[in-house]
Every structure is written in structure tokens, then in C-alpha cells.
Design a protein around this motif. Structure first.
Motif, PDB file in Angstrom:
ATOM      1  N   UNK A   1       0.853  -1.185   0.000  1.00  0.00           N
ATOM      2  CA  UNK A   1       0.000   0.000   0.000  1.00  0.00           C
ATOM      3  C   UNK A   1       0.893   1.241   0.000  1.00  0.00           C
ATOM      4  N   UNK A   2       0.455   2.269  -0.721  1.00  0.00           N
ATOM      5  CA  UNK A   2       1.219   3.520  -0.812  1.00  0.00           C
ATOM      6  C   UNK A   2       0.333   4.657  -0.319  1.00  0.00           C
ATOM      7  N   UNK A   3       0.913   5.511   0.518  1.00  0.00           N
ATOM      8  CA  UNK A   3       0.164   6.648   1.032  1.00  0.00           C
ATOM      9  C   UNK A   3       1.004   7.912   1.026  1.00  0.00           C
ATOM     10  N   UNK A   4       0.374   9.024   1.340  1.00  0.00           N
ATOM     11  CA  UNK A   4       1.078  10.300   1.408  1.00  0.00           C
ATOM     12  C   UNK A   4       0.821  10.952   2.759  1.00  0.00           C
ATOM     13  N   UNK A   5       1.778  11.788   3.144  1.00  0.00           N
ATOM     14  CA  UNK A   5       1.602  12.593   4.345  1.00  0.00           C
ATOM     15  C   UNK A   5       1.060  13.961   3.951  1.00  0.00           C
ATOM     16  N   UNK A   6       0.062  14.399   4.667  1.00  0.00           N
ATOM     17  CA  UNK A   6      -0.466  15.755   4.480  1.00  0.00           C
ATOM     18  C   UNK A   6       0.114  16.593   5.607  1.00  0.00           C
ATOM     19  N   UNK A   7       1.070  17.452   5.265  1.00  0.00           N
ATOM     20  CA  UNK A   7       1.745  18.254   6.297  1.00  0.00           C
ATOM     21  C   UNK A   7       2.070  19.668   5.845  1.00  0.00           C
ATOM     22  N   UNK A   8       1.590  20.052   4.648  1.00  0.00           N
ATOM     23  CA  UNK A   8       1.733  21.442   4.201  1.00  0.00           C
ATOM     24  C   UNK A   8       0.367  21.926   3.725  1.00  0.00           C
ATOM     25  N   UNK A   9       0.096  23.224   3.815  1.00  0.00           N
ATOM     26  CA  UNK A   9      -1.224  23.727   3.414  1.00  0.00           C
ATOM     27  C   UNK A   9      -1.620  23.361   1.994  1.00  0.00           C
ATOM     28  N   UNK A  10      -0.650  23.307   1.068  1.00  0.00           N
ATOM     29  CA  UNK A  10      -0.974  22.966  -0.322  1.00  0.00           C
ATOM     30  C   UNK A  10      -1.598  21.580  -0.412  1.00  0.00           C
ATOM     31  N   UNK A  11      -1.134  20.661   0.440  1.00  0.00           N
ATOM     32  CA  UNK A  11      -1.663  19.296   0.404  1.00  0.00           C
ATOM     33  C   UNK A  11      -3.080  19.228   0.963  1.00  0.00           C
ATOM     34  N   UNK A  12      -3.389  20.118   1.911  1.00  0.00           N
ATOM     35  CA  UNK A  12      -4.727  20.103   2.525  1.00  0.00           C
ATOM     36  C   UNK A  12      -5.803  20.244   1.455  1.00  0.00           C
ATOM     37  N   UNK A  13      -5.556  21.142   0.503  1.00  0.00           N
ATOM     38  CA  UNK A  13      -6.576  21.440  -0.502  1.00  0.00           C
ATOM     39  C   UNK A  13      -6.493  20.533  -1.727  1.00  0.00           C
ATOM     40  N   UNK A  14      -5.631  19.511  -1.648  1.00  0.00           N
ATOM     41  CA  UNK A  14      -5.554  18.520  -2.725  1.00  0.00           C
ATOM     42  C   UNK A  14      -5.794  17.106  -2.199  1.00  0.00           C
ATOM     43  N   UNK A  15      -6.368  17.013  -1.026  1.00  0.00           N
ATOM     44  CA  UNK A  15      -6.536  15.708  -0.390  1.00  0.00           C
ATOM     45  C   UNK A  15      -7.317  14.753  -1.285  1.00  0.00           C
ATOM     46  N   UNK A  16      -8.398  15.199  -1.896  1.00  0.00           N
ATOM     47  CA  UNK A  16      -9.211  14.298  -2.734  1.00  0.00           C
ATOM     48  C   UNK A  16      -8.420  13.848  -3.956  1.00  0.00           C
ATOM     49  N   UNK A  17      -7.607  14.743  -4.522  1.00  0.00           N
ATOM     50  CA  UNK A  17      -6.791  14.351  -5.681  1.00  0.00           C
ATOM     51  C   UNK A  17      -5.750  13.315  -5.281  1.00  0.00           C
ATOM     52  N   UNK A  18      -5.148  13.512  -4.124  1.00  0.00           N
ATOM     53  CA  UNK A  18      -4.191  12.516  -3.633  1.00  0.00           C
ATOM     54  C   UNK A  18      -4.909  11.191  -3.360  1.00  0.00           C
ATOM     55  N   UNK A  19      -6.091  11.284  -2.740  1.00  0.00           N
ATOM     56  CA  UNK A  19      -6.826  10.083  -2.342  1.00  0.00           C
ATOM     57  C   UNK A  19      -7.161   9.201  -3.544  1.00  0.00           C
ATOM     58  N   UNK A  20      -7.327   9.801  -4.717  1.00  0.00           N
ATOM     59  CA  UNK A  20      -7.626   9.016  -5.923  1.00  0.00           C
ATOM     60  C   UNK A  20      -6.402   8.258  -6.432  1.00  0.00           C
ATOM     61  N   UNK A  21      -5.213   8.618  -5.915  1.00  0.00           N
ATOM     62  CA  UNK A  21      -3.969   8.011  -6.402  1.00  0.00           C
ATOM     63  C   UNK A  21      -3.315   7.069  -5.394  1.00  0.00           C
ATOM     64  N   UNK A  22      -3.726   7.146  -4.127  1.00  0.00           N
ATOM     65  CA  UNK A  22      -3.034   6.379  -3.086  1.00  0.00           C
ATOM     66  C   UNK A  22      -4.016   5.516  -2.301  1.00  0.00           C
ATOM     67  N   UNK A  23      -3.451   4.690  -1.427  1.00  0.00           N
ATOM     68  CA  UNK A  23      -4.262   3.764  -0.636  1.00  0.00           C
ATOM     69  C   UNK A  23      -4.638   4.320   0.726  1.00  0.00           C
ATOM     70  N   UNK A  24      -3.875   5.285   1.205  1.00  0.00           N
ATOM     71  CA  UNK A  24      -4.189   5.867   2.516  1.00  0.00           C
ATOM     72  C   UNK A  24      -3.594   7.267   2.615  1.00  0.00           C
ATOM     73  N   UNK A  25      -4.153   8.038   3.524  1.00  0.00           N
ATOM     74  CA  UNK A  25      -3.681   9.394   3.827  1.00  0.00           C
ATOM     75  C   UNK A  25      -3.251   9.409   5.291  1.00  0.00           C
ATOM     76  N   UNK A  26      -2.137  10.056   5.571  1.00  0.00           N
ATOM     77  CA  UNK A  26      -1.698  10.235   6.952  1.00  0.00           C
ATOM     78  C   UNK A  26      -1.367  11.708   7.167  1.00  0.00           C
ATOM     79  N   UNK A  27      -1.848  12.256   8.252  1.00  0.00           N
ATOM     80  CA  UNK A  27      -1.624  13.669   8.546  1.00  0.00           C
ATOM     81  C   UNK A  27      -0.431  13.806   9.488  1.00  0.00           C
TER      82      UNK A  27
END
Length: 760
Positions: free
Chosen positions: A601-627
Motif C-alpha cells: 500500500x502507498x500513502x502520502x503525508x499531508x503536512x503542508x497547506x498545499x496538500x490540505x486542498x488537494x486531499x481528494x486528488x491525492x486520495x484518488x492516487x493512493x491507498x491511505x492518507x496520513x496527517x
């Protein structure tokens, strides 16, 4: 005026104590402004009176005797208004209050400016003149600048004023000297200070009692011989390229090393009982101070030569010193350093370590996060602590309030020992929770994972009932080496984590260096490292590093299949796509080599403001989100989490942070992707309750706090948590939010997880 300011600051910085600092200021300012009087009144916190502490021009006998209340006289008015007051005839002002013993009746012109350090009023700097006239704008500007420049120096000198040599303090008895920092890891420690010396940094060398004076002298003489040899070698190699006057500089260096010069003074200091490194620092500091104060520019520049020579000798002394792992630590050691590093924490014998104390850094720095994972009470950012002078002293380290007490009294020791005993009892009460789930009283299940990085984290995490690893900091094995670890080295390291937790999931973050996590063998020099080359940016620029690490992770997971790979510091979908492509490449390569690899499984860390507003776009590409709530809070609030000067502005419960955290989980769930959080907020019982109410699927934290969070969750309902969250989201003040959380936990019978009552 600028040159005068430079000289004053330079001389003040080299003054040995508060009284000397104040005498230098009044003498030099009086001369620079060409006025009749310069005085300093400091505010006594105990009596709340301004006391005349130094003067040039008034009656010397009134120093320490003359005083004014906070609301008395023009001095009191300057403090009350917190702004300069410039009068051509002070005696005509309605606030004028004459202090007879000072002899100030003949002075008319008055200019007073407040001395303020971090919003705290320290005192008032005053100049006076016999003539009836108003000080001009240039003079007023100079005084304001001088006050601002010197406020920090005065605060530091005032804070360190009662700390002397260890022998002196022992003779004077207990002091209860208090220093303020910020909490790095909660808890209380009572122990003996062991000061770590930074490499080739004279300023960081502590005073330490020599165990063997003759051996210290021998070490110093050997270092001198090595430095002499180095200087002669350099001189020979450059002799043909340098003019005769430039070659003479090497002769000057060699003469300084003679027994009758600098070297002889160091030997004398060693014979007085100081170890070689401390003796060297003391002598070099004094020579540097003397040269720095000289009027002649050429002679003033010689201070840098002395400093350079001192560093050369220190380097040789340190090369023969024992490593951190070889030091004979006392049984109750409190490690003290100018700046704690993850590498230090990886080498210290934790069985003898009861506390950590860092002069620099903040409660959210990487070193503090690791300290929390080790469960060791820690104070960071004690910037006024004279750490080079406390070697061997007894210390109380208060990780709840961020306070440090040096040479404490018996009463204070007993008070804090009672707190330690209470904490032990609380921890003992939590030991039975290991096999129980983190489930609310109304049946809501909340999986609790751990953050790991050090080898010792594994056993501690399993012992506390962790259900998985939400963040394995792969940079730690990189940080404690002198070069990049090989693929095989990494495979063996990762295998230990994956095997220990199998079949439970292990989330490995790809190499996340830069910012406050530099590699000694891969230096990155940047103006603003937190906005620079770090995290995924480095590894994508160096695919050879990234691919080796991914291959090692995949090989380590063979037959276990519990690996999850997490990408740090992503700001765009392009970075995610590029990283996934490289991971796929590694999977294909290993399969071709016969390794039985399962696509992780591949996921991304959301830790900068730019990532906050792209969460749904990231979610379509990865298996999990971690803040990563630590960095996210830092970037949202524009607060450097390593800077103790703004530590009070770093607020996990800031309304903007809470809104962002709620938005992230809502957006990710729209794409049916799980969301975890691995920042320190999840390790706080109150924060965990809020995150559970927001809908986070997993909470990941340091192993030390996991039982506390589990106990809290098991003693609330999801309805209670949701009600608290609803109330808090309507609030707009972080301090009030924090207070409400604390009071609510107490109301729910969870007061033992709030800060204990600490003596003031």
C-alpha cells in the motif's frame, strides 16, 4: 553612533556577570550620548519596585538602595507606558519624584526608555543632563536601539547571575535557581547534569572537574604538539605562494603556543582543577575579549586568530576524548546539550538516563519527538541556562511546565519527588490495558498505532499493546551513521521492524531529511531549510537513494506482506505519480531477480497547506492518507517549531489547525480512503478525543503515551467526544480551547492526564 553601539554590545557580551554588564552599559552610554548621567533601574519581581542597579553620574552609594514603586516617578511612568519619555526639565513634570540619596536634583533634561524582553518589562535605561533641553531625535533613537539590543543580554545575565563554579555553589548552599524553557516530553526528572560538548565549538565546552590533573596536562601538551606540527606543515606548503608578512602569521601562531603565552595560562587553569577543554575555553575567551575591545582594527582582528587557534587545539583534544557511548554516566544522568540531536539519543545508554535538557530547539523539534517516544522527561529551549557551568550539579527537570531548577533545596526536591511517585502510580495503574481494545463506553473502536524510529521503540510499543506502526522514521538509521547505509544494511534494519509487528501493518516513511533533520555526510546549506530541499524533494532529485531504500523495504517485507510505504512532504500530484512510478520500477526489478514481492500500500503525508486542498486528488492516487500534524501546524501558523522564541505561538489547538484537520478527514472519506494522524496531537489524551470525534480511522503516537490515550478512550463515549468537538469548533481562542479540554477531562474523571500541580 553605529560604531559606538557595536563596541558597547561587544563589550557587554564579554562581561562576566550582571553587575559588570550594567556597569559597562552606563559607562559606555554616558560617553556615547555625551551626557552627565546614565543609570539603569531594574524591576525586582519580588517587590515590584524599580531599583537603581548601576549609574554613571549619580551618587554611587545609592546603587542598590534607591528605589521606586512601579507607579512612582517618571521611571515608573516609562515602565507603565512601555515607551520612551523625553523631557527638557523633568522636575516640572507632574510624575516627578525626587530620590534624595541619588543627588539628581541638579539634573534637568531626562530621557528614559523601557528595557523589554519578550514582552516582559525588565527595567528602564535613563540619561540625564544638567542643562534644560530636550534630547534630540538621534539621541532618542540611539537609546531605543541600545535598549532593544541589550534587553536580551540583561535578561540572560540576570538569569545566570547566581550560577558560579560547582565548588562555589556547593559552598553557598542550595539555590533553587530556576530557568524557563518549553516542555519536550512530560514528566519530572531529578538527576545529575552531564554536559555534552559540541565538536570544535569552544563556546559549548563546559567547566568540568579534572579527575587526573597530570593526565589533563599531558592531553593538552599532546594537542599542542599536534597543532604546532599542523601549522608548520601548512606554512611549508604555502611558503612559496605567500609574501613574507603573510608567512609571519604562522610564526605568530607558533609563538602563541609557547609555554609563556596562551599555553602557559591553560596549564595554570588545569592545575587549578579544570579539565583541559574547559581550561582552554576559559583562556581563549579572555584573550578574545581583550583583543575585541582594542581600538586598533588590526589588533582587534587578532581575536579571530586566537579563536581559530583555540578551535584547532580543541579539535585535537576532542579526538582523544571518549565517544558518547564510552562516557561513564552516573546512574541518574540528565543529558544537557546546546542542541539535542537524534544521533545523540541513539548513542546514550538509556538505562542511566532520566532526563534530557536542550538549550536550543523547541518542544516540537525532531529530537523532542524522539524523546517522547523514549518516554524521557525533556525540556527544550532553555536559552538562558548557562549550561557550560552546571556539569555535575543536581537538577530538577520539570517536563510539565518546561522549568529547570539548578541546585534545588530539600523542600523543592521533596515536592518534585512526590510528583514522580504519583506519576509512577498512574503508569502502574495503566499496565493492565495491553490486551484491551481502545473502545469507548458506547462501543466505538479506535485503533491505536505507534510512531517508531529507534531500535528500543519496538519492544516498548509491543509491550503497550500497539496495533501497528503508523510512522516508522527511516531517517534515524541514516542519521546515526557516517555514510549512506547500503541496501543490505537497510533491509536488515527494516526487517526487524516488520518481523516484530507481523502481521500488524508497518508504515515506513521514505527518507525525510532536511529541515531539522540533517545528515552529517549530506550537508544542506539553506537560508530557510523548512521551506527548502527536504522530504520527497530530495529523494526524487536523487532516485539512486530513493530506489535503494524502496528495494530494501520490499525485500525486508518478503513473506510478511505487512509493509505500507508513505511519502513525506508532498505538495503536488506530480510528486506522487513520480514516486509511484519509481516504486513500481523497484517492484519489477526485484520480481525479475526472483524476490517474491507483493505490491505494498502507498500513502502520502499531508503536512503542508498545499496538500490540505488537494486531499481528494491525492486520495484518488493512493491507498491511505496520513496527517503529519506537527509540520502542518508549523506551516499553517508560520511558526518555526524549533525556535523557542516563538514556541508559545505553536498551538495544536489553534482554530485554523482544528478546521484543517477536520477538512482533511472529510475530503479523504469522500473517496473512501482511510486517514490516520501521526503527529504529536494524537498522543495527547484530549487531542485524541477530538481526532476520534472528527472521524480519523487510526491514531498513531509515541509508545509512552499510548496507554494514557487508550485509558481515556475507554472512559468516554463517542457522543461525549462529538459534543466536545462541536463546542470547540465554535470557539476562536486557542488558549480557551486548551482550558476547556483540560477542564472537561477533569469533569470526566480523567484529571490524572492533565498537568499536575507544580510549585511556583
Amino acid at each position: 553612533m553605529l560604531e559606538a553601539l557595536r563596541k558597547i554590545v561587544q563589550e557587554v557580551n564579554s562581561a562576566p556577570d550582571l553587575e559588570s554588564v550594567l556597569r559597562v552599559i552606563v559607562r559606555r552610554v554616558q560617553r556615547a550620548v555625551r551626557t552627565d548621567v546614565c543609570s539603569i533601574y531594574l524591576l525586582d519581581p519580588a517587590t515590584q519596585r524599580f531599583i537603581l542597579k548601576a549609574t554613571q553620574g549619580l551618587n554611587k552609594k545609592s546603587v542598590g538602595q534607591a528605589s521606586l514603586s512601579r507607579s512612582e516617578g517618571i521611571v515608573g511612568l516609562v515602565g507603565e507606558r512601555a515607551e520612551p519619555i523625553n523631557l527638557e526639565d523633568a522636575s516640572k513634570h507632574q510624575a516627578y519624584s525626587y530620590i534624595q540619596e541619588t543627588g539628581e536634583e541638579k539634573f534637568h533634561a531626562f530621557l528614559g526608555v523601557p528595557i523589554i524582553h519578550h514582552r516582559e518589562l525588565l527595567g528602564v535605561l535613563v540619561v540625564q543632563q544638567e542643562a534644560i533641553r530636550r534630547f534630540d531625535e538621534t539621541e532618542e533613537a540611539f537609546m531605543v536601539t541600545m535598549s532593544a539590543q541589550l534587553a536580551g543580554v540583561i535578561a540572560h545575565a540576570e538569569a545566570t547571575g547566581s550560577i558560579g563554579k560547582l565548588d562555589d555553589v556547593k559552598n553557598k548552599g542550595k539555590t533553587d535557581r530556576k530557568f524557563e524553557g518549553v516542555s519536550g516530553c512530560v514528566g519530572v526528572a531529578i538527576g545529575q547534569a552531564v554536559v555534552m560538548t559540541p565538536l570544535a565549538d569552544l563556546n559549548g565546552v563546559p567547566d568540568r572537574q579534572a579527575k587526573d590533573i597530570e593526565l589533563e596536562k599531558e592531553k593538552f601538551q599532546n594537542a599542542l604538539a599536534s597543532v604546532r606540527k599542523d601549522i608548520k606543515k601548512v606554512a611549508r606548503s604555502l611558503s612559496k605562494r605567500l609574501r613574507s608578512e603573510e608567512r609571519e602569521l604562522f610564526d605568530v601562531y607558533l609563538r602563541m603556543l609557547d609555554d609563556n603565552a596562551l599555553a602557559g595560562e591553560v596549564v595554570a587553569q588545569i592545575e587549578n582543577g579544570n579539565w583541559a577543554q574547559g581550561a582552554l575555553r576559559k583562556v581563549v575567551e579572555e584573550h578574545v575579549r581583550q583583543f575585541s575591545l582594542m581600538e586598533d582594527p588590526y589588533l582587534r582582528e587578532r581575536a579571530s586568530d586566537i579563536r581559530d587557534l583555540g578551535r584547532r587545539i580543541l579539535t585535537w583534544l576532542q579526538s582523544s576524548a571518549p565517544s558518547l557511548a564510552e562516557i561513564d554516566f552516573p546512574e541518574n544522568a540528565i543529558l544537557v546539550a546546546d542542541e539535542l540531536t537524534p544521533a545523540m539519543l541513539g548513542e546514550v545508554p538509556t538505562d542511566k538516563l532520566v532526563g534530557l535538557l536542550s538549550v536550543n530547539g523547541s518542544g516540537n523539534s525532531h529530537a523532542a519527538i524522539l524523546a517522547r517516544s523514549m518516554g524521557i522527561p525533556t525540556v527544550m529551549g532553555a536559552v538562558d541556562l548557562p549550561y557550560t557551568r552546571i556539569e555535575g550539579m543536581q537538577i530538577i527537570l520539570d517536563g510539565f511546565s518546561g522549568r529547570v531548577f539548578v541546585n534545588p533545596s530539600d523542600d523543592l526536591l521533596q515536592c518534585y519527588q512526590d510528583i514522580i511517585d504519583e506519576e509512577r502510580q498512574v503508569n502502574a495503574d495503566l499496565e493492565g490495558l495491553k490486551e484491551l481494545p481502545a473502545e469507548t463506553k458506547d462501543g466505538y473502536r479506535m485503533p491505536l498505532w505507534v510512531n517508531t524510529g529507534l531500535v528500543t521503540d519496538v519492544a516498548r510499543s509491543l509491550d503497550r499493546g500497539a496495533e501497528g506502526i503508523g510512522l516508522y522514521r527511516t531517517e534515524i538509521p541514516f542519521m546515526i551513521r557516517d555514510f549512506f547505509p547500503s541496501e543490505q544494511d537497510q533491509t536488515e534494519t527494516y526487517r526487524r521492524q516488520l518481523e516484530a509487528f507481523a502481521p500488524r501493518p508497518v508504515t515506513m516513511r521514505t527518507l525525510d531529511v532536511g529541515g531539522d533533520k540533517p545528515l552529517p555526510y549530506f550537508p544542506i546549506e539553506e537560508e530557510n531549510p523548512f521551506l527548502g530541499w527536504r522530504g520527497i524533494r530530495i529523494t526524487l532529485d536523487h532516485p539512486e537513494i530513493f530506489l535503494v531504500q524502496i528495494r530494501a523495504m520490499l525485500r525486508a517485507a518478503e513473506g510478511l506482506d505487512n509493509l505500507r510505504i508513505m511519502l513525506p512532504m508532498v505538495t503536488s500530484v506530480h510528486e506522487v505519480d513520480e514516486a509511484k512510478s519509481l516504486i513500481s520500477q523497484a517492484v519489477s526489478e526485484l520480481r525479475e531477480e526472483g524476490v517474491k514481492v507483493v505490491q505494498p500500500q502507498i500513502g502520502v503525508m499531508v503536512e503542508v497547506p498545499a496538500a490540505v486542498y488537494q486531499v481528494r486528488r491525492f486520495a484518488r492516487r493512493v491507498d491511505f492518507i496520513s496527517v503529519g500534524s506537527n509540520d502542518l501546524t508549523q506551516y499553517l501558523l508560520a511558526v518555526d517549531r524549533n525556535n523557542p522564541r516563538v514556541a508559545n505561538l505553536y498551538m495544536s489547538y489553534h482554530p485554523a489547525v482544528l478546521r484543517a484537520l477536520q477538512f482533511i478527514v472529510q475530503e479523504a472519506h469522500k473517496e473512501e480512503v482511510t486517514v490516520s494522524i501521526c503527529g504529536e496531537m494524537a498522543a495527547d489524551p484530549g487531542g485524541a478525543v477530538l481526532l476520534m470525534a472528527m472521524g480519523y480511522d487510526m491514531l498513531s503516537m509515541n509508545a509512552t503515551n499510548l496507554p494514557r490515550v487508550k485509558y481515556t478512550i475507554r472512559h468516554v463515549t463517542i457522543e461525549q467526544a462529538s459534543g466536545l468537538l462541536s463546542t470547540i469548533l465554535s470557539m476562536d481562542d486557542a488558549d480557551k480551547i486548551h482550558l476547556l479540554i483540560r477542564d472537561t477531562l477533569k469533569k470526566w474523571g480523567l484529571g490524572q492526564f492533565t498537568r499536575p500541580t507544580i510549585p511556583d
